[in-house]
Design a protein around this motif. Structure first.
Motif, short mmCIF file in Angstrom:
data_model
loop_
_atom_site.label_atom_id
_atom_site.label_comp_id
_atom_site.label_asym_id
_atom_site.label_seq_id
_atom_site.Cartn_x
_atom_site.Cartn_y
_atom_site.Cartn_z
N ALA A 317 0.86 -1.18 0.00
CA ALA A 317 0.00 0.00 0.00
C ALA A 317 0.89 1.23 0.00
CB ALA A 317 -0.92 0.00 1.22
N ILE A 318 0.40 2.30 -0.60
CA ILE A 318 1.12 3.57 -0.62
C ILE A 318 0.30 4.58 0.16
CG2 ILE A 318 2.13 5.38 -2.03
CD1 ILE A 318 3.45 2.64 -2.37
N LEU A 319 0.91 5.10 1.22
CA LEU A 319 0.29 6.17 2.00
C LEU A 319 0.82 7.50 1.48
CD1 LEU A 319 0.88 4.75 5.61
CD2 LEU A 319 -0.99 4.22 4.03
N THR A 320 -0.08 8.41 1.18
CA THR A 320 0.33 9.77 0.83
C THR A 320 0.00 10.64 2.03
OG1 THR A 320 -0.14 9.39 -1.51
CG2 THR A 320 0.07 11.67 -0.79
N LEU A 321 1.05 11.25 2.60
CA LEU A 321 0.92 12.01 3.84
C LEU A 321 1.22 13.48 3.59
CD1 LEU A 321 3.01 9.56 6.08
CD2 LEU A 321 0.58 9.42 5.53
N ASN A 322 0.58 14.35 4.36
CA ASN A 322 0.87 15.78 4.29
C ASN A 322 2.09 16.09 5.15
OD1 ASN A 322 -1.39 16.63 2.66
ND2 ASN A 322 -2.70 16.24 4.42
N PHE A 323 3.14 16.63 4.53
CA PHE A 323 4.37 16.90 5.28
C PHE A 323 5.16 18.03 4.64
CE2 PHE A 323 9.00 15.99 5.72
CZ PHE A 323 9.12 16.30 7.07
N ALA A 324 5.64 18.94 5.47
CA ALA A 324 6.55 20.03 5.05
C ALA A 324 6.00 20.82 3.87
CB ALA A 324 7.94 19.48 4.74
N GLY A 325 4.71 21.06 3.88
CA GLY A 325 4.10 21.84 2.82
C GLY A 325 3.92 21.10 1.52
N GLY A 326 4.16 19.79 1.53
CA GLY A 326 4.02 18.99 0.32
C GLY A 326 3.43 17.63 0.65
N LEU A 327 3.69 16.67 -0.23
CA LEU A 327 3.17 15.32 -0.07
C LEU A 327 4.32 14.34 0.09
CD1 LEU A 327 0.35 15.34 -2.79
CD2 LEU A 327 0.12 15.74 -0.32
N LEU A 328 4.16 13.42 1.03
CA LEU A 328 5.17 12.42 1.33
C LEU A 328 4.59 11.04 1.06
CD1 LEU A 328 7.97 11.80 2.75
CD2 LEU A 328 6.65 11.60 4.87
N ALA A 329 5.22 10.26 0.16
CA ALA A 329 4.78 8.90 -0.15
C ALA A 329 5.53 7.92 0.72
CB ALA A 329 5.01 8.58 -1.62
N VAL A 330 4.78 7.00 1.36
CA VAL A 330 5.36 5.98 2.22
C VAL A 330 4.78 4.63 1.82
CG1 VAL A 330 5.53 5.12 4.59
CG2 VAL A 330 5.65 7.59 4.15
N ARG A 331 5.66 3.67 1.51
CA ARG A 331 5.20 2.33 1.21
C ARG A 331 4.98 1.57 2.52
NH1 ARG A 331 5.51 -0.49 -3.51
NH2 ARG A 331 7.05 0.95 -4.36
N ALA A 332 3.83 0.90 2.61
CA ALA A 332 3.48 0.20 3.85
C ALA A 332 2.88 -1.16 3.54
CB ALA A 332 2.49 1.04 4.66
N GLU A 333 2.86 -2.03 4.54
CA GLU A 333 2.23 -3.33 4.37
C GLU A 333 0.70 -3.14 4.33
OE1 GLU A 333 4.17 -2.47 6.81
OE2 GLU A 333 5.98 -3.72 6.78
N PRO A 334 0.01 -3.99 3.56
CA PRO A 334 -1.45 -3.84 3.45
C PRO A 334 -2.16 -3.88 4.80
CG PRO A 334 -0.63 -5.37 1.78
CD PRO A 334 0.52 -5.07 2.69
N ASP A 335 -1.67 -4.73 5.73
CA ASP A 335 -2.36 -4.82 7.02
C ASP A 335 -2.24 -3.53 7.81
OD1 ASP A 335 0.36 -5.19 7.43
OD2 ASP A 335 0.06 -6.44 9.21
N ARG A 336 -1.13 -2.81 7.62
CA ARG A 336 -0.96 -1.53 8.31
C ARG A 336 -1.89 -0.48 7.73
NH1 ARG A 336 4.31 2.42 8.13
NH2 ARG A 336 3.60 3.92 9.70
N ALA A 337 -2.10 -0.54 6.42
CA ALA A 337 -2.92 0.47 5.76
C ALA A 337 -4.42 0.21 5.93
CB ALA A 337 -2.58 0.52 4.28
N ALA A 338 -4.79 -1.03 6.28
CA ALA A 338 -6.21 -1.38 6.40
C ALA A 338 -6.88 -0.49 7.43
CB ALA A 338 -6.34 -2.85 6.80
N GLY A 339 -7.96 0.13 7.03
CA GLY A 339 -8.73 0.95 7.95
C GLY A 339 -8.26 2.38 8.09
N MET A 340 -7.09 2.73 7.50
CA MET A 340 -6.62 4.11 7.60
C MET A 340 -7.53 5.04 6.80
SD MET A 340 -2.47 4.17 7.46
CE MET A 340 -1.48 3.54 8.81
#
Length: 366
Positions: A317-340
């Motif tokens: 899963a790819i999480l796109t997070l708001n950081f430092a005035g821009g967007l930060l992409a973080v690769r994560a395991e599917p179980d971690r991303a479930a329900g976010m």
């Protein structure tokens, strides 16, 4: 198989310079991939090597031979094109045989080579079929076979898999890689697909604007990109890039983001000692972020930021997070991303050993 070298190659079309003083050496038996976006000059360079275009200035060597002004047929090359370029009225056997038409081999030797290529590429049951009766993968194997029967010193591939679907591309990548491991020819392969480059190449030359931005092994160009272009081009999702100001805080070299967060840079292997106040760009690979519970003393950045979007692809899963005035992409395991959900705060950590840092003005690795 021989080495290949390009020495001070210039290619112009009128006032337009496509390749400018390009130098490149390919070792005997290397599988070199010319990688870059459309219009970067990679196909032009391949065509110069093949003799399909003339150089404006410079020298091309194959082994100890200067082939700069030789006709294509005299260069000891074989080429596989993007469009297959098979003869529709000829059978598979006829297409393979046509690759030998200019060589004037004895019939027995020609048949021996055809049988050898057909066996290697599993074309035996297809020999009497015509191209219209073949799948895309089968046609591409015939095109490769037609090149192989020539027993050429160097094999050239011009985006040979771009017309295939995803499953066939994967299969043909494996076929071509196996072919190289078995025969060990010198290969020059053009693509804009970084997956092809990373999985098949022994060396990669990343091109942009008619120049080679970096030359090295797949691991070298991925782990240590030479400049911002390479950093942003290699990797999917692309490397996160953020502007920072370099300074010293409590004896530690740190980079300060535009919004005030800091990242520890003391462990970074600077080529030269950094100057306080220098402008830099920090590069963070999405797959190198760690869960908080996995973090250690190696942590350079520890933040808790809100989720913008979550993209689940099944295997990860790819999480796109708001950081430092821009967007930060973080690769994560599917179980971690479930329900976010959007807006949820997520803690992430980044290791010191995986930081990339570039000069903001020149774009070169610091």
């Amino acid at each position: 198989m021989p080495s290949v070298s390009f020495d001070h190659i210039v290619k112009k079309y009128g006032e337009l310079t496509v390749l400018d003083d390009l130098n490149l050496s390919i070792e005997d038996g290397d599988f070199l991939v010319l990688l870059g976006p459309s219009g970067c000059g990679k196909t032009t360079l391949l065509n110069l090597l093949a003799g399909l275009n003339d150089v404006s200035s410079g020298q091309i060597m194959i082994g100890s031979r200067d082939v700069t002004d030789l006709d294509p047929k005299d260069r000891g090359l074989a080429m596989v094109f993007q469009s297959y370029a098979l003869y529709p009225t000829k059978t598979v056997r006829g297409n393979l045989k046509f690759g030998l038409s200019a060589s004037r081999l004895p019939k027995e030797e020609a048949e021996k080579r055809i049988a050898w290529a057909a066996d290697m590429l599993q074309l035996g049951p297809l020999m009497e079929r015509k191209p219209a009766q073949l799948s895309g993968g089968q046609r591409q194997r015939v095109a490769i076979g037609r090149a192989l029967v020539k027993h050429a010193d160097v094999l050239l591939f011009d985006e040979p898999l771009s017309n295939l679907d995803a499953k066939l591309r994967t299969e043909m990548r494996m076929e071509i890689k196996k072919l190289h491991e078995t025969l060990n020819p010198t290969v020059v392969y053009v693509t804009h697909d970084q997956i092809e480059a990373m999985t098949m190449a022994t060396k990669i030359a990343i091109m942009n604007g008619g120049e080679i931005q970096q030359f090295g092994s797949p691991d070298e160009v991925y782990e240590n990109p030479a400049n911002l272009f390479v950093a942003s081009f290699i990797g999917s999702p692309a490397m996160n890039l953020f502007n920072v100001d370099i300074g010293v805080v409590n004896g530690e070299v740190v980079g300060t983001f535009s919004t005030g967060e800091t990242i520890v840079l003391s462990a970074y292997p600077f080529e030269r000692p950094p100057q306080a106040g220098a402008k830099a760009v920090v590069g963070l690979r999405p797959e190198h972020f760690a869960r908080p519970e996995e973090a250690s003393g190696d942590t350079a950045l520890a933040i808790e930021v809100p989720v913008r979007t979550v993209e689940r692809t099944g295997s990860d899963a790819i999480l796109t997070l708001n950081f430092a005035g821009g967007l930060l992409a973080v690769r994560a395991e599917p179980d971690r991303a479930a329900g976010m959900k959007a807006g949820q705060m997520v803690p992430v950590r980044y290791p010191k050993s995986k930081i990339n840092l570039f000069d903001a003005q020149s774009g070169q690795r610091m």
